[in-house]
Design a protein around this motif. Structure first.
Motif, short mmCIF file in Angstrom:
data_model
loop_
_atom_site.label_atom_id
_atom_site.label_comp_id
_atom_site.label_asym_id
_atom_site.label_seq_id
_atom_site.Cartn_x
_atom_site.Cartn_y
_atom_site.Cartn_z
N LEU A 49 -6.87 -0.91 6.74
CA LEU A 49 -7.11 -1.64 5.48
C LEU A 49 -8.36 -2.52 5.61
N ASP A 74 -1.50 -7.60 3.95
CA ASP A 74 -0.61 -6.46 3.75
C ASP A 74 0.80 -7.02 3.90
N LYS A 98 -3.80 0.08 -3.11
CA LYS A 98 -3.57 -1.29 -2.64
C LYS A 98 -3.14 -2.16 -3.83
N ASN A 112 -2.56 4.85 -0.11
CA ASN A 112 -3.83 4.11 -0.11
C ASN A 112 -4.10 3.35 -1.41
N ILE A 129 0.83 -1.21 0.00
CA ILE A 129 0.00 0.00 0.00
C ILE A 129 0.86 1.26 0.00
#
Length: 244
Positions: free
Chosen positions: A185, A171, A137, A135, A132
């Motif tokens: 997230l 993540d 992803k 923001n 990320i």
């Protein structure tokens, strides 16, 4: 739910740091004895990663999975280098509940869509590993070595019309660190895609992390290293999950 995870090389439980095979830790545990304990505490689902199969699909640990499924009465989901219809059929025919697909999501989207239609959304889990930045992803594949310039949101939107139901989201900056998961997230994606059963993975190091994840709206938490290294017990994890 709480889903204990075990990464396997030659039937041995290991952990790779951030997906790096050269940075490997082996755990001297009797997996079958440990799972008997987990079963008695109320665990229902186990997540297995075939790291041998991830490197070479011809080296998949089929004999181990046969033995595992014969002795253990869990719902089992298996990932690691699932790239063909043959791979999926072989595992489901063994009695695996769900097959976890990762790199093929990007490299062969039409085939994955076909799998969702053939086997049904309850048999397929899409594993989306994201890095990320601002923001965005962005999905990484091939053991996190390859960036795709494709976002998590784009992939979920693509597969929703095929009935997509299960997504394991990691993540990758958090995986194996025990430094805490990316709560923001999971909160965001759970709100954006209310019909998806998200499985959170990566960074879980304390019971507080489990409580925080339950509050985001994810349906399950994959826990590997913190259980193996006894940061807390499986009984404590279950109590935290059920209490929230």
């Amino acid at each position: 739910m709480i889903i204990p995870a075990f990464d396997l090389i030659n039937s041995l439980v290991v952990r790779l740091y951030q997906g790096n095979y050269s940075n490997k830790k082996e755990y001297n545990i009797n997996l079958f004895s440990l799972l008997e304990e987990y079963k008695s505490k109320g665990i229902q689902t186990i997540h297995l990663v075939d790291l041998d199969g991830a490197q070479d699909s011809n080296n998949r640990q089929i004999e181990f999975f046969q033995k595992f499924l014969f002795y253990e009465r869990f719902s089992v989901q298996v990932g690691g280098g699932i790239r063909t219809t043959k791979d999926i059929s072989a595992l489901l025919n063994l009695g695996v509940k769900r097959v976890v697909v990762s790199s093929s999501i990007i490299e062969n989207k039409k085939r994955v869509k076909k799998w969702l239609n053939i086997y049904g959304p309850d048999s397929i889990v899409l594993a989306l590993d994201v890095n990320i930045t601002n923001n965005k992803k962005e999905i990484y594949v091939n053991g996190w070595q390859k960036k795709t310039n494709i976002t998590l949101e784009e992939i979920i939107e693509y597969f929703l019309p095929s009935g997509l139901k299960h997504v394991l989201c990691t993540d990758i900056s958090k995986d194996g660190t025990l430094l805490g998961p990316n709560i923001a997230l999971y909160k965001e994606i759970s709100r954006s895609f209310k019909n998806i059963n998200f499985q959170a993975s990566g960074g879980i190091g304390s019971l507080k992390d489990i409580i925080s994840l339950k509050q985001t709206g994810v349906k399950s938490v994959i826990i590997g290293r913190s259980l193996l290294e006894k940061k807390f017990t499986v009984e404590e994890a279950l109590k935290c999950w059920q209490k929230e």
